[in-house]
Design an enzyme around this catalytic site. Structure first.
Site, PDB file in Angstrom:
ATOM      1  NE  ARG A  97      -4.464  -0.597   0.362  1.00 59.07           N
ATOM      2  CZ  ARG A  97      -4.787  -1.597  -0.452  1.00 59.07           C
ATOM      3  NH1 ARG A  97      -3.915  -2.052  -1.321  1.00 59.07           N
ATOM      4  NH2 ARG A  97      -5.990  -2.128  -0.411  1.00 59.07           N
ATOM      5  CD  GLU A 101      -2.836   3.837  -4.822  1.00 59.43           C
ATOM      6  OE1 GLU A 101      -1.674   3.444  -4.686  1.00 59.43           O
ATOM      7  OE2 GLU A 101      -3.775   3.090  -5.123  1.00 59.43           O
ATOM      8  CG  HIS A 131      -3.672  -0.103  -6.445  1.00 56.09           C
ATOM      9  ND1 HIS A 131      -3.831   0.599  -5.271  1.00 56.09           N
ATOM     10  CD2 HIS A 131      -3.889  -1.405  -6.124  1.00 56.09           C
ATOM     11  CE1 HIS A 131      -4.148  -0.237  -4.290  1.00 56.09           C
ATOM     12  NE2 HIS A 131      -4.183  -1.462  -4.785  1.00 56.09           N
TER      13      HIS A 131
END
Ligand code: DGY
Length: 322
Positions: free
Chosen positions: A242, A271, A289
């Site tokens: 993460r 993000e 991602h």
């Protein structure tokens, strides 16, 4: 005469796969936010009025403020394995039923970890840009020479399901020696021969490092300037975990100054914004991602959330409660 009971309302906070969601309609009245843009907190709270359930991703923050604003909310199911968007103490204090989607994305995510490691260590991104930009004049002996992967030592930070699947690939496929660090040594036994090391020793020993720990207050900037300085300058760092587990500004500085050879990053602090210094690093391979993103995997993640919500509607705990 039987009177049909109203079905509980469920907010689907993301565009997901309508055919995978379809079975939910037997148990719930759905309100679908059919968009890839997450609802801002105030809109999420407004949309949740009268809803018993929320089907969301890792983007919808469920905290004390949201819970206070949504008195009817009783259940939250996530299509993601990561659940750092849930304020667990607040959710537990409210007695919220919660589920996530572990397991179904393990193999796809582990594949992508190897893809990022190979792409970064072997300079695939740089090579691709080099060819597309018309800069290639011909073969040269040391052209875009990268780092060796096969037979080297891989450090895995977080030996959970995904870490273990990466270890299998790296060990059996690439003959790598595996060292790993876990927050608690007994947390999980890797499926291949691997040596547990304290994090500083892992960073100094490993030729390449992959970070796969969940984000939590105690893993915030787990890999920061000090940890990066402990790594070999020839090493590659991969972050599949993460944003926030790695200090992106410190990483960009290490990459820029040649203190670290390369990085492969699928997740970022803040993000979808990416630290501008990282964008300027040619030795960083950056992806949006997508580590779990194969269509069968993403569909399985949604299907698992659906199974959880259907179980909850029947009064059962569901396959993957948090
Ligand atoms: C997860 O499931 O937490 C992933 O990061 C989303 O793809």
């Amino acid at each position: 005469m039987t009177v049909a009971r109203p079905r509980p309302r469920l907010l689907v906070a993301r565009r997901l796969f309508p055919d995978v969601l379809a079975p939910l309609r037997a148990a719930y009245e759905l309100d679908v936010h059919d968009s890839d843009s997450p609802l801002p907190p105030a809109d999420l709270a407004a949309r949740l009025q009268g809803c018993w359930g929320l089907l969301g991703s890792g983007s919808e923050r469920v905290d004390a403020a949201l819970l206070a604003a949504c008195p009817d909310l009783r259940a939250v199911a996530l299509v993601t394995v990561g659940f750092n968007n849930l304020d667990l103490p607040a959710c537990r204090a409210r007695g919220l039923w919660m589920s996530n989607a572990p397991g179904v994305l393990t193999e796809a995510t582990a594949d992508f970890g190897m893809a990022l490691l190979l792409a970064a260590a072997r300079r695939v991104g740089e090579g691709e840009r080099f060819v597309r930009e018309g800069r290639w004049q011909g073969w040269a002996i040391d052209q875009l020479a990268g780092a060796t992967v096969a037979g080297t030592t891989l450090g895995i930070v977080g030996m959970g399901r995904i870490g273990s699947a990466i270890a299998r690939r790296a060990h059996h496929g690439f003959g790598m020696r595996i060292v790993y660090a876990n927050r608690s040594p007994a947390a999980s036994a890797p499926e291949v021969l691997a040596t547990h090391l304290p994090l500083p020793d892992l960073l100094a020993t490993a030729d390449h490092v992959m970070v796969v720990v969940p984000y939590a207050p105690d893993t915030h900037h787990l890999i920061g300037a000090t940890e990066l300085a402990a790594m070999k300058p020839t090493a590659t760092l991969v972050n599949l975990a993460r944003g926030g587990v790695v200090d992106d500004a410190a990483l960009a500085a290490a990459l820029r100054e040649g203190r670290l050879a390369a990085a492969g990053l699928d997740v970022f602090e803040g993000e979808p914004n990416v630290h501008p210094s990282l964008l300027a690093c040619p030795n960083a391979v950056l992806t949006p991602h997508i580590a779990s993103s194969t269509l069968p995997t993403r569909r399985a993640m949604v299907a698992l959330a659906v199974d959880n919500l259907l179980a909850w509607a029947r009064g059962e705990p569901g396959p993957t409660p948090i």
